[in-house]
Scaffold this active site. Structure first.
Site, short mmCIF file in Angstrom:
data_model
loop_
_atom_site.label_atom_id
_atom_site.label_comp_id
_atom_site.label_asym_id
_atom_site.label_seq_id
_atom_site.Cartn_x
_atom_site.Cartn_y
_atom_site.Cartn_z
CD GLU A 196 -20.71 -4.18 26.14
OE1 GLU A 196 -20.13 -3.09 26.00
OE2 GLU A 196 -20.18 -5.26 25.84
CG HIS A 199 -15.86 -6.46 32.27
ND1 HIS A 199 -14.57 -6.28 31.80
CD2 HIS A 199 -16.02 -7.80 32.44
CE1 HIS A 199 -13.98 -7.45 31.70
NE2 HIS A 199 -14.83 -8.40 32.07
CG ASN A 247 -15.05 -0.02 32.59
OD1 ASN A 247 -14.99 0.42 31.44
ND2 ASN A 247 -14.57 -1.21 32.91
N GLY A 304 -16.59 2.64 19.28
CA GLY A 304 -17.44 3.63 19.93
C GLY A 304 -18.94 3.36 19.86
CB SER A 305 -21.09 0.41 19.27
OG SER A 305 -20.67 -0.50 20.24
CG ASN A 306 -20.94 0.44 24.88
OD1 ASN A 306 -22.03 0.16 25.40
ND2 ASN A 306 -20.07 -0.49 24.53
CB ILE A 341 -8.29 5.61 34.81
CG1 ILE A 341 -9.19 5.16 33.65
CG2 ILE A 341 -8.69 7.00 35.29
CD1 ILE A 341 -9.20 6.05 32.44
C1 GRF Z 1 -17.33 -3.17 24.87
O1 GRF Z 1 -17.52 -4.53 24.69
C2 GRF Z 1 -17.10 -2.85 26.32
O2 GRF Z 1 -17.75 -3.73 27.18
C3 GRF Z 1 -15.63 -3.02 26.44
O3 GRF Z 1 -15.10 -2.53 25.23
C4 GRF Z 1 -16.07 -2.66 24.20
C5 GRF Z 1 -16.23 -1.32 23.54
O4 GRF Z 1 -17.00 -1.41 22.39
N1 GRF Z 1 -15.13 -2.40 27.64
P1 GRF Z 1 -17.44 -0.09 21.61
O5 GRF Z 1 -16.16 0.65 21.22
O6 GRF Z 1 -18.29 0.74 22.52
O7 GRF Z 1 -18.19 -0.55 20.40
#
Ligand code: GRF
Length: 203
Positions: A174, A104, A102, A11-13, A88
């Site tokens: 990201e 990627h 999304n 969940g870092s994003n 989904i």
């Molecule tokens: C990221 O590299 C994203 O591009 C991919 O899954 C990963 C998720 O990382 N779709 P995090 O859980 O947000 O750290």
């Protein structure tokens, strides 16, 4: 804009987007975390931020209806997929047409599609010997990684890179790129015509 973030991993994003919303950098709030298992690291992050978590069980019709009802209850009007490892359902994609993104970890349309996730993406990038990789934020359609591209940022692939080192540097990109893309939607600076995504300048 009321965002639900769907995630399966650390969940870092999720964190980067939720932090940018809380800091007032994006005129939106993350109102729900949808996880594919209760043990996913993203659930702890959401709980720490007092963001409700819903764990999806599957994608059968009744399960999808339940998820749609949860999204409606939280008045979600935008979805960000961030490492969500489940397909989904088409009905949800259609319900959130042009309102679901999304991210990627490569420069689409290269190194995307079925089976291209996690370290496999970076392994393929290195094996192919390309000189650039990066991250892509795209609109979600009913296939994997094929929707219109909103933003991309590239980095140089170094001769010394391993899949792990490349993944780490792409992840840093990201964390900048995803909040930036969501901000454009929150400020209504995006117009979509077919596959063309037109970005209006921020005033
Ligand atoms: C990221 O590299 C994203 O591009 C991919 O899954 C990963 C998720 O990382 N779709 P995090 O859980 O947000 O750290």
């Amino acid at each position: 804009m009321r965002i639900a973030i769907f995630a399966s991993g650390g969940g870092s994003n999720f964190q980067a987007i939720a932090d940018a919303c809380r800091a007032g950098e994006i005129p939106a709030s993350v109102v729900l975390c949808v996880a594919s298992s209760a043990g996913a690291g993203v659930c702890d992050r959401a709980q720490t931020m007092n963001i409700p978590v819903f764990v999806v069980k599957g994608i059968s019709d009744p399960e999808t209806e339940e998820l749609q009802a949860v999204l409606a209850r939280h008045q979600v009007d935008f979805i960000a997929l961030a490492g969500f490892m489940r397909k989904i359902p088409g009905s949800l994609v259609r319900a959130f047409e042009n309102r679901m993104l999304n991210i990627h970890p490569a420069l689409l349309p290269a190194f995307g599609g079925t089976g291209m996730y996690g370290s496999r993406v970076h392994e393929a990038v290195i094996a192919e010997g390309v000189s650039s990789s990066g991250a892509t934020v795209h609109i979600v359609d009913e296939e994997y990684d094929t929707g219109p591209i909103v933003l991309q940022e590239s980095i140089t692939v170094l001769g010394t890179d391993t899949p792990a080192s490349l993944a780490m540097r792409v992840l840093e990109v990201e964390h900048r790129l995803y909040p930036k893309a969501i901000d454009l939607f929150a400020r209504k600076l995006i117009q979509i015509r077919g596959r063309e995504v037109i970005i209006q300048p921020k005033s």
